[in-house]
Design a protein around this motif. Structure first.
Motif, PDB file in Angstrom:
ATOM      1  N   SER A   1       0.709  -1.102   0.107  1.00  8.46           N
ATOM      2  CA  SER A   1       0.022   0.029  -0.002  1.00  8.46           C
ATOM      3  C   SER A   1       0.900   1.312   0.012  1.00  8.46           C
ATOM      4  N   PHE A   2       2.239   1.047  -0.008  1.00  9.76           N
ATOM      5  CA  PHE A   2       3.090   2.330  -0.274  1.00  9.76           C
ATOM      6  C   PHE A   2       3.787   2.451  -1.517  1.00  9.76           C
ATOM      7  N   LEU A   3       3.528   3.370  -2.374  1.00  9.00           N
ATOM      8  CA  LEU A   3       4.059   3.478  -3.754  1.00  9.00           C
ATOM      9  C   LEU A   3       5.134   4.729  -3.629  1.00  9.00           C
ATOM     10  N   SER A   4       6.259   4.765  -4.406  1.00  9.20           N
ATOM     11  CA  SER A   4       6.977   5.551  -4.438  1.00  9.20           C
ATOM     12  C   SER A   4       7.620   5.726  -5.937  1.00  9.20           C
ATOM     13  N   ALA A   5       7.904   7.074  -6.154  1.00  8.88           N
ATOM     14  CA  ALA A   5       8.401   7.352  -7.484  1.00  8.88           C
ATOM     15  C   ALA A   5       9.186   8.575  -7.679  1.00  8.88           C
ATOM     16  N   THR A   6      10.099   8.873  -8.579  1.00  9.36           N
ATOM     17  CA  THR A   6      10.266  10.112  -8.942  1.00  9.36           C
ATOM     18  C   THR A   6       9.695  10.777 -10.366  1.00  9.36           C
ATOM     19  N   VAL A   7       9.533  11.788 -10.333  1.00 15.99           N
ATOM     20  CA  VAL A   7       8.555  12.438 -11.215  1.00 15.99           C
ATOM     21  C   VAL A   7       9.546  13.242 -12.404  1.00 15.99           C
ATOM     22  N   SER A   8       9.537  12.972 -13.420  1.00 18.59           N
ATOM     23  CA  SER A   8      10.085  13.313 -14.569  1.00 18.59           C
ATOM     24  C   SER A   8       9.189  13.682 -15.650  1.00 18.59           C
ATOM     25  N   SER A   9       7.829  13.105 -15.736  1.00 22.54           N
ATOM     26  CA  SER A   9       6.845  13.172 -16.679  1.00 22.54           C
ATOM     27  C   SER A   9       5.516  13.012 -16.125  1.00 22.54           C
ATOM     28  N   ALA A  10       4.274  13.570 -16.749  1.00 19.71           N
ATOM     29  CA  ALA A  10       2.973  13.547 -16.139  1.00 19.71           C
ATOM     30  C   ALA A  10       2.603  12.119 -16.144  1.00 19.71           C
ATOM     31  N   PHE A  11       1.837  11.608 -15.151  1.00 19.58           N
ATOM     32  CA  PHE A  11       1.110  10.419 -15.358  1.00 19.58           C
ATOM     33  C   PHE A  11      -0.181  10.639 -14.306  1.00 19.58           C
ATOM     34  N   GLU A  12      -1.062   9.605 -14.380  1.00 16.96           N
ATOM     35  CA  GLU A  12      -2.283   9.578 -13.438  1.00 16.96           C
ATOM     36  C   GLU A  12      -1.918   7.994 -12.995  1.00 16.96           C
ATOM     37  N   MET A  13      -2.536   8.007 -11.669  1.00 15.66           N
ATOM     38  CA  MET A  13      -2.705   6.687 -10.683  1.00 15.66           C
ATOM     39  C   MET A  13      -3.895   6.698 -10.085  1.00 15.66           C
ATOM     40  N   GLY A  14      -4.335   5.538  -9.643  1.00 14.16           N
ATOM     41  CA  GLY A  14      -5.548   5.260  -8.801  1.00 14.16           C
ATOM     42  C   GLY A  14      -4.879   4.705  -7.464  1.00 14.16           C
ATOM     43  N   LEU A  15      -5.387   5.292  -6.576  1.00 13.07           N
ATOM     44  CA  LEU A  15      -5.074   4.999  -5.080  1.00 13.07           C
ATOM     45  C   LEU A  15      -6.291   4.240  -4.320  1.00 13.07           C
ATOM     46  N   THR A  16      -5.877   3.170  -3.694  1.00 14.03           N
ATOM     47  CA  THR A  16      -7.134   2.500  -2.917  1.00 14.03           C
ATOM     48  C   THR A  16      -7.283   3.367  -1.684  1.00 14.03           C
ATOM     49  N   ALA A  17      -8.237   3.160  -0.791  1.00 16.94           N
ATOM     50  CA  ALA A  17      -8.308   3.951   0.370  1.00 16.94           C
ATOM     51  C   ALA A  17      -7.382   3.571   1.391  1.00 16.94           C
ATOM     52  N   ARG A  18      -6.628   4.642   1.878  1.00 20.05           N
ATOM     53  CA  ARG A  18      -5.660   4.520   3.119  1.00 20.05           C
ATOM     54  C   ARG A  18      -4.266   4.156   2.305  1.00 20.05           C
ATOM     55  N   SER A  19      -4.136   3.961   0.952  1.00 19.59           N
ATOM     56  CA  SER A  19      -2.894   3.667   0.454  1.00 19.59           C
ATOM     57  C   SER A  19      -2.036   4.972   0.367  1.00 19.59           C
ATOM     58  N   ILE A  20      -0.620   4.901   0.262  1.00 20.16           N
ATOM     59  CA  ILE A  20       0.054   6.226   0.632  1.00 20.16           C
ATOM     60  C   ILE A  20       1.071   6.128  -0.923  1.00 20.16           C
ATOM     61  N   TYR A  21       1.331   7.231  -1.446  1.00 20.21           N
ATOM     62  CA  TYR A  21       2.128   7.626  -2.518  1.00 20.21           C
ATOM     63  C   TYR A  21       3.295   8.374  -1.988  1.00 20.21           C
ATOM     64  N   ARG A  22       4.506   8.217  -2.347  1.00 23.39           N
ATOM     65  CA  ARG A  22       5.787   8.966  -1.785  1.00 23.39           C
ATOM     66  C   ARG A  22       6.347   9.571  -2.968  1.00 23.39           C
ATOM     67  N   VAL A  23       6.504  10.961  -2.728  1.00 21.77           N
ATOM     68  CA  VAL A  23       7.350  11.736  -3.857  1.00 21.77           C
ATOM     69  C   VAL A  23       8.630  12.058  -2.989  1.00 21.77           C
ATOM     70  N   ASP A  24       9.790  11.416  -3.411  1.00 23.16           N
ATOM     71  CA  ASP A  24      10.869  11.685  -2.543  1.00 23.16           C
ATOM     72  C   ASP A  24      11.425  13.096  -2.782  1.00 23.16           C
ATOM     73  N   ASP A  25      11.201  13.827  -3.615  1.00 21.01           N
ATOM     74  CA  ASP A  25      11.554  15.177  -3.686  1.00 21.01           C
ATOM     75  C   ASP A  25      10.540  15.833  -4.410  1.00 21.01           C
ATOM     76  N   ALA A  26       9.544  16.575  -3.519  1.00 21.14           N
ATOM     77  CA  ALA A  26       8.225  17.109  -4.015  1.00 21.14           C
ATOM     78  C   ALA A  26       8.514  18.570  -4.805  1.00 21.14           C
ATOM     79  N   ALA A  27       9.842  19.064  -4.688  1.00 25.09           N
ATOM     80  CA  ALA A  27      10.095  20.467  -5.338  1.00 25.09           C
ATOM     81  C   ALA A  27       9.644  20.596  -6.738  1.00 25.09           C
TER      82      ALA A  27
END
Length: 108
Positions: free
Chosen positions: A5-31
């Protein structure tokens, strides 16, 4: 919380993602990352920041701070994650001389 239930990625291009209730997505550097809620609602917190943000459909979050962000789905949700516009704009090409026209490049 399970690791599934814990997802992580770096962001270099746009994407969409579904999240189930109470799941967490981590952005290591949100700047310079923009998070937009497409469906549902999410809770966003930055490391060492006392202010949390709750977003619903159509709302966005972005920051210039180089911190980890956790995006927690409060219900089944869909988010789009993209570099901010300022981050993706490429340097404009140098101005060309206005005196040069296509007619100046006729085949010999």
């Amino acid at each position: 919380m399970t690791s599934s239930s814990f997802l992580s990625a770096t962001v270099s291009s746009a994407f969409e993602m579904g999240l189930t209730a109470r799941s967490i997505y981590r952005v290591d550097d949100a700047a310079d990352v923009r998070i937009t809620v497409r469906r549902g609602s999410v809770w966003i917190t930055l490391d060492n920041d006392p202010v949390d943000v709750v977003l619903s459909v159509g709302e966005q979050f972005s920051t210039s701070q180089h911190r980890r962000a956790l995006v927690s789905a409060l219900e089944p949700s869909c988010i789009s994650v993209a570099p901010t516009v300022e981050h993706t704009v490429r340097k404009a090409a140098p101005q060309r001389s206005p005196n040069l026209r296509l007619s100046h490049f006729q085949p010999a």
